[in-house]
Design a protein around this motif. Structure first.
Motif, short mmCIF file in Angstrom:
data_model
loop_
_atom_site.label_atom_id
_atom_site.label_comp_id
_atom_site.label_asym_id
_atom_site.label_seq_id
_atom_site.Cartn_x
_atom_site.Cartn_y
_atom_site.Cartn_z
N LEU A 1 0.84 -1.20 0.00
CA LEU A 1 0.00 0.00 0.00
C LEU A 1 0.88 1.25 0.00
CD1 LEU A 1 -2.80 -0.96 2.56
CD2 LEU A 1 -2.90 -0.98 0.06
N ILE B 1 -5.29 4.53 3.72
CA ILE B 1 -4.43 3.37 3.99
C ILE B 1 -4.90 2.55 5.19
CG2 ILE B 1 -2.08 2.69 4.68
CD1 ILE B 1 -1.10 4.55 2.54
N ALA C 1 2.18 3.90 5.17
CA ALA C 1 2.35 3.57 3.75
C ALA C 1 3.70 2.90 3.51
CB ALA C 1 2.26 4.84 2.92
N LYS D 1 -6.10 -1.21 4.73
CA LYS D 1 -5.28 -2.25 5.36
C LYS D 1 -6.15 -3.13 6.26
CE LYS D 1 -0.84 -1.24 6.25
NZ LYS D 1 0.37 -0.78 6.97
#
Ligand code: PEP
Ligand code: MG
Length: 754
Positions: free
Chosen positions: A448, A709, A466, A713
């Motif tokens: 990501l 993110i 990230a 995730k």
């Protein structure tokens, strides 16, 4: 006396009162005497707002002992009603009105008819001017107009003498206008609370009484000429292509700008002795009043266009031409605009800008991408925005639920605080997974990355969790600059980003200028595109002006000296464009080497896949590339032939449609065959369900907005991808399958965190 000339005579007399060196109370006493005399009324009174109440400040005809004694709250009695509604009231028999409240101390029982108008400043009622007559009689429009004109002058006098405090008036206005909810489209998710600030601030007229009527007439003619020139030149600009919403608005503007009736009414107001600004404002508030009583949405919109145009005229007249950005934001601001360009948004101070609310706007317009990069929530397509929100109103933007809460009640604020607390808890949950890898339950690892473009973006990388920067939009620096950024400045930015990223990779995309990211210094006369999204933009422009590209290549090579440089090129339509761009960078590297300067240890070249033609030539492109990145924003616009910046098309096509998903599947398979990594860097990848579809189809790298993110995730870590991938292929083969609904229920069955 004929009432038409009454306004003129009153204004002439008021001019002298205003100029005199007497105190404010003495002036108010004179004003009521003048009004009573010129309107042949037995009573004239001024009520002003003090400590939240409307207090009788001056009167001719009522008992003097009632002055500073008689007080009414907002909404109480006729005076309170006028202030609360900000509308005039004219009654032949005052007592017959349901809101009539008798005040014995004034001695008003002798008077039957009543006419009052609000005294307004910054759209808040700060007082009321009223006349009364002994006999029951009707009031005609000209008399009401004359009172309204006097009320404007009084507003100036009251403000000048600091008799009413602006902040108190704004608070009261908010309390009395009532809370409302307006609906819009979520463009950037988020929750924010702040005060309404208009991107194009409303002008407050400071001088109402003219010293020289002829001079005011000349000023008006001149302002009209400038306004018409502005509109004519806007109509000629490429951004306002015929048939678009913009163009329609401008057509209406043009119609009004050349409307003799409108100009005549303003001139008539000047004839009575008002300054040009005050005359525009007078006519404008008459229109606003009309606007409130109209139900027809089309007419309402046209009148609100006229309102906008009046504001433009006022800005020209008063010389107050700057945007709110140029005046500087103060505390928590919620920016209100019809639409904005990315460069305009970047002018705002990020610390104080809490949210943006637009009357237009679409999900993948660049201004929205910039807002996302700035971490600013945006709500778009809000109808009636300008009619319902006043400068300085308290607002809550709940973009996630598509809501704008105007002048929220205490209960709404409480529920906002609860929602906020929930978001904080949610962010804490995401923070827990921040440093964990994005591995699905069945063991697939997804990288990501984050999208960036601003200097401070790199610093948020660790915070966001990230794996690096998958798309650094270098054009943002070009957009905020008034001139072409020099090589040294470009290099300093790239180096700062690489330094902040440390070991994590950064992919720089060469400038993607053009389309809705036009910069004035790069659009030469006569070169305007009819259709900028498909025009002379991005790599086309960069290769055409190779000087620009060479400078950027040098800046990138120098910034990455001694480390890996990853560079990719936007809007490639044919493989030779990629080859040409790559050899241009290589040539710059050779030049540096020849002069003994340090160069990157390794250069990785990537192509953005965003033009459908390129997908037909992947077998030719892929062997030349080190990586590819799919720009789904542009790819969607070109696949569907649907302008990404057009608000009417904002939610017409679904990212989970077979067209997009099949194309994605093709790209993933082709790239796997050549062992080339694929990233998806469009906005699609930042939305949990869409990201799930991409990953299930085989995408292993996403580059998304930093705020996305955490949620993505969490989603990946709770997913079992294999069965979803199989199911997706099935739906893609089935005619008419509703993939969004199917995928969403499959995800729910897995208990996915979406
Ligand atoms: C895209 O087109 O998807 C993309 C990532 O580039 P941009 O949004 O800057 O055009
Ligand atoms: Mg693009």
């Amino acid at each position: 006396m004929p009432p038409a000339s009454a306004a003129r005579i009153i204004l002439r007399r008021l001019h002298d009162v205003m100029a005199a060196r007497t105190g404010a109370q003495a002036k108010l006493n004179q004003v009521v005497r003048i009004v009573a005399a010129e309107l042949n009324s037995e009573v004239a009174s001024i009520y002003l707002l003090r400590d939240g109440l409307l207090e009788l400040y001056a009167t001719f005809g009522l008992a003097q002992t009632a002055v500073h004694v008689t007080k009414l709250s907002m909404g109480q009695g006729l005076v309170g009603t006028i202030a609360a509604t900000r509308e005039p009231l004219a009654l032949a028999e005052a007592r017959a009105h349901p809101d009539f409240a008798y005040r014995p101390e004034t001695g008003e029982e002798a008077f039957h008819s009543f006419c009052g108008v609000p005294i307004v400043r910054r759209e808040a009622a700060i007082g009321v001017l009223a006349v009364q007559h002994r006999d029951p009689r009707a009031y005609d429009e000209v008399e009401i107009e004359a009172l309204q004109t006097v009320a404007m002058v009084l507003s100036e006098l009251i403000h000048g003498a600091a008799l009413v405090d602006d902040a108190q008036a704004a608070r009261l206005r908010a309390a009395n206008s009532g809370a409302i909810r307006l609906n819009g489209l979520k463009l950037v998710d988020g929750l924010a609370r702040g005060t309404a600030v208009f991107h194009q601030p409303r002008v407050v007229v400071e001088h109402t009484v003219a010293d020289d009527v002829d001079a005011e007439r000349v000023r008006l003619v001149d302002a009209f000429r400038r306004m018409r020139d502005q509109i004519d030149s806007m109509m000629g600009q490429a951004d306002f292509v015929a048939g678009t919403d913009h163009h329609e608005i401008l057509e209406t503007y043009k119609m009004f700008a050349y409307d003799e009736g409108w100009a005549r009414r303003i001139n008539e107001a000047i004839e009575t002795g008002l300054t040009a600004e005050a005359a525009v404002e007078r006519v404008q508030s008459r229109n606003r009043l009309r606007l409130r009583s109209i139900d027809d949405p089309y007419l309402k919109e046209r009148l609100s266009d006229l309102d906008d145009l009046s504001n433009r005229l006022l800005r020209i007249l008063s010389g107050q031409l700057g945007t709110a950005a140029q005046m500087g934001l103060k505390a928590d601001a919620i920016l209100i605009a019809r639409n904005l360009g990315p460069a305009e948004l970047l002018e705002y101070d990020k610390r104080f800008l809490k949210a943006v609310v637009l009357e237009e706007g679409s999900l993948t317009a660049h201004v929205i991408i910039v807002a996302r990069a700035m971490g600013v929530p945006v709500l778009g397509r809000v109808d009636q925005l300008f009619g319902q929100v006043n400068d300085g109103d308290e607002l809550i933007v709940d973009a996630g639920n598509g809501a704008l809460l105007v002048r929220p009640t205490a209960a709404t604020i409480k529920s906002y605080q609860a929602m906020r607390a929930l978001k904080v808890r949610q962010a804490e949950e995401w923070a827990k997974v921040r440093d964990l890898p994005a591995i699905s339950k069945d063991g697939r690892h997804i990288s990501l990355f984050m999208n960036a473009g601003l200097v401070d973006d790199a610093a948020t990388m660790a915070l966001a969790g990230a794996d690096g920067i998958g798309l650094f939009r270098t054009e943002f620096q070009f957009l905020v600059s008034a001139t072409l950024p020099r090589r040294e400045r470009q290099q300093a930015l790239y180096k700062a980003v690489l330094d902040a990223a440390g070991d994590k990779p950064v992919v720089f995309r060469t400038v993607d200028i053009g389309g809705d990211k036009a910069v004035p210094y790069l659009s030469a006369e006569g070169e305007e595109d009819e259709n900028p999204a498909m025009g002379w933009r991005a790599l086309r422009l960069a290769l055409g002006r190779s000087g620009l590209m060479k400078v950027q290549a040098r800046a990138l090579l120098e910034a990455a000296a001694g480390r890996t440089l990853s560079v990719m090129f936007p809007m490639i339509s044919e493989p030779w464009e990629f080859a040409e761009a790559r050899s241009l960078v290589e040539a710059q590297k050779e030049r540096l080497l020849a002069t003994g300067r340090p160069v990157p240890t390794e250069i990785l070249y990537g192509a953005m896949i965003e033009v459908p033609a390129l997908i037909e030539q992947l077998d030719l492109l892929l062997p030349m590339t080190d990586f590819v990145s799919v720009g789904t924003n542009d790819l969607t616009q070109f696949l569907f032939a649907a302008d990404r910046a057009n608000p009417r098309l904002a939610d017409r096509y679904d990212w989970l449609s077979p067209a997009i998903l099949r194309v994605m599947r093709r790209i993933v398979c082709a790239a796997a065959g050549h062992d080339v990594p694929v990233t998806v860097c469009g906005e699609m990848g930042g939305r949990p369900l869409e990201a799930l579809a991409l990953i299930a189809l085989g995408v292993e790298r996403l580059s998304i907005t930093p705020a996305g993110i955490g949620p993505i995730k969490a989603m990946i870590r709770s997913a079992t991808l294999e069965p979803l991938g199989e199911a997706l292929l099935g739906w893609l083969a089935e005619p008419g399958a509703n993939i969004r609904a199917e995928l969403s229920s499959a995800a729910k069955r897995q208990g996915l965190v979406l």
